[in-house]
Design an enzyme around this catalytic site. Structure first.
Site, PDB file in Angstrom:
ATOM      1  CG  ASN A  44      -0.396  -0.161   2.452  1.00 40.93           C
ATOM      2  OD1 ASN A  44       0.599  -0.857   2.788  1.00 40.93           O
ATOM      3  ND2 ASN A  44      -0.977   0.430   3.459  1.00 40.93           N
ATOM      4  CD  GLU A  46      -1.724   4.607   4.570  1.00 36.45           C
ATOM      5  OE1 GLU A  46      -1.224   5.537   5.392  1.00 36.45           O
ATOM      6  OE2 GLU A  46      -2.107   3.962   4.839  1.00 36.45           O
ATOM      7  CB  CYS A  55      -5.316  -1.200  -1.682  1.00 30.27           C
ATOM      8  SG  CYS A  55      -6.499  -0.553  -0.703  1.00 30.27           S
ATOM      9  CD  GLU A  57      -5.277  -6.007  -1.485  1.00 31.07           C
ATOM     10  OE1 GLU A  57      -4.586  -4.790  -1.322  1.00 31.07           O
ATOM     11  OE2 GLU A  57      -5.979  -6.502  -0.415  1.00 31.07           O
ATOM     12  CB  CYS A  88     -10.880  -2.589   0.226  1.00 30.23           C
ATOM     13  SG  CYS A  88     -10.186  -1.931  -1.365  1.00 30.23           S
ATOM     14  CB  CYS A  91      -8.637  -4.548  -3.825  1.00 25.93           C
ATOM     15  SG  CYS A  91      -7.557  -3.166  -3.704  1.00 25.93           S
TER      16      CYS A  91
HETATM   17  N1  THU Z   1      -5.054  -1.829   2.556  1.00 22.93           N
HETATM   18  C1  THU Z   1      -4.552  -2.234   1.524  1.00 22.93           C
HETATM   19  O1  THU Z   1      -3.484  -2.081   1.103  1.00 22.93           O
HETATM   20  N2  THU Z   1      -5.277  -3.478   1.331  1.00 22.93           N
HETATM   21  C2  THU Z   1      -6.274  -3.939   1.884  1.00 22.93           C
HETATM   22  O2  THU Z   1      -6.772  -5.218   1.471  1.00 22.93           O
HETATM   23  C3  THU Z   1      -6.899  -3.276   3.040  1.00 22.93           C
HETATM   24  C4  THU Z   1      -6.503  -1.953   3.060  1.00 22.93           C
HETATM   25  C5  THU Z   1      -4.543  -0.548   2.992  1.00 22.93           C
HETATM   26  C6  THU Z   1      -5.047   0.820   2.439  1.00 22.93           C
HETATM   27  C7  THU Z   1      -4.586   1.999   3.307  1.00 22.93           C
HETATM   28  O3  THU Z   1      -3.162   2.280   3.149  1.00 22.93           O
HETATM   29  C8  THU Z   1      -4.529   0.992   4.842  1.00 22.93           C
HETATM   30  O4  THU Z   1      -4.510  -0.428   4.402  1.00 22.93           O
HETATM   31  C9  THU Z   1      -5.520   1.287   5.904  1.00 22.93           C
HETATM   32  O5  THU Z   1      -6.806   1.085   5.037  1.00 22.93           O
END
Ligand code: THU
Length: 131
Positions: A44, A46, A55, A57, A88, A91
């Site tokens: 991920n 941000e 994310c 994925e 999520c 994704c």
């Molecule tokens: N996140 C992911 O990278 N993948 C997931 O399956 C769930 C959420 C990340 C997005 C964000 O940077 C952090 O987790 C919190 O939501």
């Protein structure tokens, strides 16, 4: 608890080390295996505007597609939670469109893992077949 960690989950755990998550501190790694056996990783990433966050994925899928991969066997997703973290909703849509009913390995750094299929998490998906 599996005796041996699946190599794709090991790759997802390693990718998680690269997570850029200064806002949530929630670090996620993904590893996507294509039909030639090549592994495309993601973490991920941000952003200060939050909404631009990607994310793990989706990073893995877009990296793979950008390098020409089009068919996929399985994806592993790693996060440090006892209840294993699933992809999520956004994704799930992207995974469905690019990978179909792909095998999904969820895992954490303490050796817990579970294998399921995307269709179990994302039934009755909307996709190009409706267009
Ligand atoms: N996140 C992911 O990278 N993948 C997931 O399956 C769930 C959420 C990340 C997005 C964000 O940077 C952090 O987790 C919190 O939501």
């Amino acid at each position: 608890m599996p005796a041996e960690i699946h190599p794709l989950l090991a790759a997802a755990l390693a990718a998680r080390d690269n997570a850029h998550a200064p806002f949530s501190n929630f670090r996620v790694g993904a590893a996507l295996e294509d039909d030639s056996g090549r592994v495309h990783t993601g973490c991920n990433v941000e952003n200060a505007t939050y909404g631009l966050t990607l994310c793990a994925e989706r990073v893995a899928v877009f990296k793979a597609v950008s390098e020409g991969a089009r068919k996929f066997r399985r994806i592993a997703v790693a996060a440090d939670t006892d209840v294993l973290t699933p992809p999520c909703g956004a994704c799930r849509q992207i995974l469905w469109e690019f990978c179909g009913d792909v095998e999904l390995i969820l895992g954490n750094p303490r050796g817990r893992s579970e294998t399921l299929r995307l269709k179990d998490l994302f039934p009755r998906a909307f996709d190009a077949s409706f267009l």
